[in-house]
Scaffold this motif. Sequence first.
Motif, PDB file in Angstrom:
ATOM      1  N   LEU A 187       0.783  -1.140   0.230  1.00  0.00           N
ATOM      2  CA  LEU A 187      -0.218   0.050  -0.071  1.00  0.00           C
ATOM      3  C   LEU A 187       1.046   1.240   0.629  1.00  0.00           C
ATOM      4  CD1 LEU A 187      -2.662  -0.503   2.917  1.00  0.00           C
ATOM      5  CD2 LEU A 187      -2.818  -0.998   0.390  1.00  0.00           C
ATOM      6  N   ASP A 188       0.654   2.243  -0.707  1.00  0.00           N
ATOM      7  CA  ASP A 188       1.124   3.344  -0.531  1.00  0.00           C
ATOM      8  C   ASP A 188       0.583   4.508   0.834  1.00  0.00           C
ATOM      9  OD1 ASP A 188      -1.106   4.808  -1.432  1.00  0.00           O
ATOM     10  OD2 ASP A 188      -0.150   5.028  -3.441  1.00  0.00           O
ATOM     11  N   ARG A 189       1.289   5.717   0.624  1.00  0.00           N
ATOM     12  CA  ARG A 189       0.953   6.456   1.421  1.00  0.00           C
ATOM     13  C   ARG A 189      -0.735   6.587   1.950  1.00  0.00           C
ATOM     14  NH1 ARG A 189       3.529  11.998   0.826  1.00  0.00           N
ATOM     15  NH2 ARG A 189       2.481  13.048   2.475  1.00  0.00           N
ATOM     16  N   TRP A 190      -1.666   6.428   0.535  1.00  0.00           N
ATOM     17  CA  TRP A 190      -3.631   6.661   0.805  1.00  0.00           C
ATOM     18  C   TRP A 190      -3.979   5.458   0.454  1.00  0.00           C
ATOM     19  CZ3 TRP A 190      -0.268   9.329  -3.212  1.00  0.00           C
ATOM     20  CH2 TRP A 190       0.344  10.054  -2.797  1.00  0.00           C
ATOM     21  N   TRP A 191      -3.206   4.496   0.909  1.00  0.00           N
ATOM     22  CA  TRP A 191      -3.578   2.974   1.158  1.00  0.00           C
ATOM     23  C   TRP A 191      -4.108   2.690  -0.231  1.00  0.00           C
ATOM     24  CZ3 TRP A 191      -7.141   1.472   6.389  1.00  0.00           C
ATOM     25  CH2 TRP A 191      -6.506   2.491   6.764  1.00  0.00           C
ATOM     26  N   ASN A 192      -3.790   3.113  -1.583  1.00  0.00           N
ATOM     27  CA  ASN A 192      -3.660   2.351  -2.481  1.00  0.00           C
ATOM     28  C   ASN A 192      -2.807   1.740  -2.601  1.00  0.00           C
ATOM     29  OD1 ASN A 192      -5.592   4.483  -3.681  1.00  0.00           O
ATOM     30  ND2 ASN A 192      -3.894   6.173  -3.876  1.00  0.00           N
ATOM     31  N   VAL A 193      -3.416   0.351  -3.511  1.00  0.00           N
ATOM     32  CA  VAL A 193      -3.050  -0.815  -3.137  1.00  0.00           C
ATOM     33  C   VAL A 193      -1.703  -0.365  -4.831  1.00  0.00           C
ATOM     34  CG1 VAL A 193      -3.219  -3.690  -4.095  1.00  0.00           C
ATOM     35  CG2 VAL A 193      -5.163  -1.978  -2.554  1.00  0.00           C
TER      36      VAL A 193
ATOM     37  N   MET B 215       5.797   4.022   2.561  1.00  0.00           N
ATOM     38  CA  MET B 215       4.812   2.727   2.413  1.00  0.00           C
ATOM     39  C   MET B 215       4.991   1.402   2.356  1.00  0.00           C
ATOM     40  SD  MET B 215       5.483   2.234  -2.568  1.00  0.00           S
ATOM     41  CE  MET B 215       6.887   1.659  -1.989  1.00  0.00           C
ATOM     42  N   ARG B 216       3.961   0.735   2.635  1.00  0.00           N
ATOM     43  CA  ARG B 216       4.024  -0.824   3.639  1.00  0.00           C
ATOM     44  C   ARG B 216       3.756  -2.139   3.298  1.00  0.00           C
ATOM     45  NH1 ARG B 216      -1.123   1.599   6.966  1.00  0.00           N
ATOM     46  NH2 ARG B 216       0.293   3.858   6.202  1.00  0.00           N
ATOM     47  N   LEU B 217       4.626  -2.664   3.368  1.00  0.00           N
ATOM     48  CA  LEU B 217       3.850  -4.476   2.807  1.00  0.00           C
ATOM     49  C   LEU B 217       3.372  -4.818   3.621  1.00  0.00           C
ATOM     50  CD1 LEU B 217       4.698  -6.573   1.401  1.00  0.00           C
ATOM     51  CD2 LEU B 217       7.416  -6.894   2.731  1.00  0.00           C
ATOM     52  N   ILE B 218       2.322  -5.994   3.904  1.00  0.00           N
ATOM     53  CA  ILE B 218       0.806  -6.413   3.789  1.00  0.00           C
ATOM     54  C   ILE B 218       1.174  -7.891   4.207  1.00  0.00           C
ATOM     55  CG2 ILE B 218      -1.344  -6.373   4.602  1.00  0.00           C
ATOM     56  CD1 ILE B 218      -0.323  -3.719   5.468  1.00  0.00           C
ATOM     57  N   LEU B 219       2.129  -8.358   4.711  1.00  0.00           N
ATOM     58  CA  LEU B 219       1.835 -10.059   4.788  1.00  0.00           C
ATOM     59  C   LEU B 219       0.888 -10.407   5.605  1.00  0.00           C
ATOM     60  CD1 LEU B 219       5.695 -10.263   5.712  1.00  0.00           C
ATOM     61  CD2 LEU B 219       4.460 -10.071   3.349  1.00  0.00           C
ATOM     62  N   GLN B 220       0.174 -12.132   5.158  1.00  0.00           N
ATOM     63  CA  GLN B 220      -0.982 -12.196   5.318  1.00  0.00           C
ATOM     64  C   GLN B 220      -0.565 -13.886   5.550  1.00  0.00           C
ATOM     65  OE1 GLN B 220      -3.557 -10.633   6.327  1.00  0.00           O
ATOM     66  NE2 GLN B 220      -3.449  -8.845   4.943  1.00  0.00           N
ATOM     67  N   SER B 221      -0.897 -14.544   6.876  1.00  0.00           N
ATOM     68  CA  SER B 221      -0.199 -15.693   6.576  1.00  0.00           C
ATOM     69  C   SER B 221      -1.515 -16.638   7.274  1.00  0.00           C
ATOM     70  CB  SER B 221       1.159 -16.153   8.239  1.00  0.00           C
ATOM     71  OG  SER B 221       2.164 -14.924   7.737  1.00  0.00           O
ATOM     72  N   PRO B 222      -1.247 -17.971   7.235  1.00  0.00           N
ATOM     73  CA  PRO B 222      -2.777 -18.663   7.852  1.00  0.00           C
ATOM     74  C   PRO B 222      -2.531 -18.713   8.888  1.00  0.00           C
ATOM     75  CG  PRO B 222      -1.829 -19.349   5.120  1.00  0.00           C
ATOM     76  CD  PRO B 222      -0.820 -18.342   5.764  1.00  0.00           C
ATOM     77  N   GLN B 223      -3.471 -19.126   9.808  1.00  0.00           N
ATOM     78  CA  GLN B 223      -3.342 -19.272  11.200  1.00  0.00           C
ATOM     79  C   GLN B 223      -3.111 -20.490  11.100  1.00  0.00           C
ATOM     80  OE1 GLN B 223      -6.800 -18.590  13.853  1.00  0.00           O
ATOM     81  NE2 GLN B 223      -5.672 -17.391  14.506  1.00  0.00           N
ATOM     82  N   PRO B 224      -2.108 -21.110  11.917  1.00  0.00           N
ATOM     83  CA  PRO B 224      -1.970 -22.837  12.149  1.00  0.00           C
ATOM     84  C   PRO B 224      -2.765 -22.860  13.227  1.00  0.00           C
ATOM     85  CG  PRO B 224       0.165 -21.014  13.267  1.00  0.00           C
ATOM     86  CD  PRO B 224      -1.432 -19.990  13.161  1.00  0.00           C
TER      87      PRO B 224
END
Length: 292
Positions: free
Chosen positions: A133-139, A256-265
């Motif tokens: 995402l950028d600073r305005w939350w655009n993907v 900018m920020r990197l969003i990571l999604q991990s499947p919950q164990p």
Amino acid sequence: MTTSTSRQNGNGRRGELRDFLRSRRARITPEDVGLPGGGRRRTPGLRREEVAVLAGVGSSWYMWLEQGRDIKVSEQVLDAIARALRMSEAERAHLYRLAGLNPPRSAPSGRPEITAELRRVLETWLPNPAYVLDRWWNVVAVNDAAEEVFSFSRAERNCLVAYFTAGPYRSRFRAWEQFAPTVVAQFRADAADHADDPRYAELVAELSGRSPEFAELWNRHDVLEDTAVTKVIDHPVVGCLTFEHSTLRLASRSDMRLILQSPQPGTDTAEKVGRLLARREARAHVRLAETG
């Protein structure tokens, strides 16, 4: 923190400031900044008086600063000293911290740059979802798993707007009402960090007109920093998906920020995401066969 501890920390910081300024001064010659050299110098680099002239401050004041005295400094003066000593952005931020001020945020340099290295990070995170995402939350970048799980629309690439107005995207979030206040409070914190950026006001005005829910939450004035959360997604094909959600700020681009999604164990989320990616690959093969 006790008074004595606070005093020790202040003295330590001023000592660091003294040594830092001396080291930056020593690496620059008069010729580097257009001053006449010549004459014998006891120490390498610029004299204190020369730095004061270049920065447009009083010689005595600069001497007190470099001696680590407890004096009041302003952002304008620190910027002038940073320019005089030809400091990098990292050095300028360090100068601010040693002087007891919060360093200013670096202005973003135009459009977000998605480097090859960052794209490799997104691909390496597969088969798990990841996006930027950028600073305005655009993907601004997304991997295949994130597209399949969240159904990011090509027409609506702003997460905040989609969260409140895009039916297919919004409907996938279980407990939407529970997390909506958190989403708005985090966006307000980002907006406060960039108070001079008119794009935030434009986004707020647009969303307030399109979503009474957003308008009501925005008027609460709640603020929240990034927090680790668990996201539960109701996917129309594979059903319930549960992810541990992590946010990483990019050192090279703080906007900018990197969003990571991990499947919950303990859940079948990883297996279901694998099925989604297999379906995606199968569709790609069909399209290739049709066009071939």
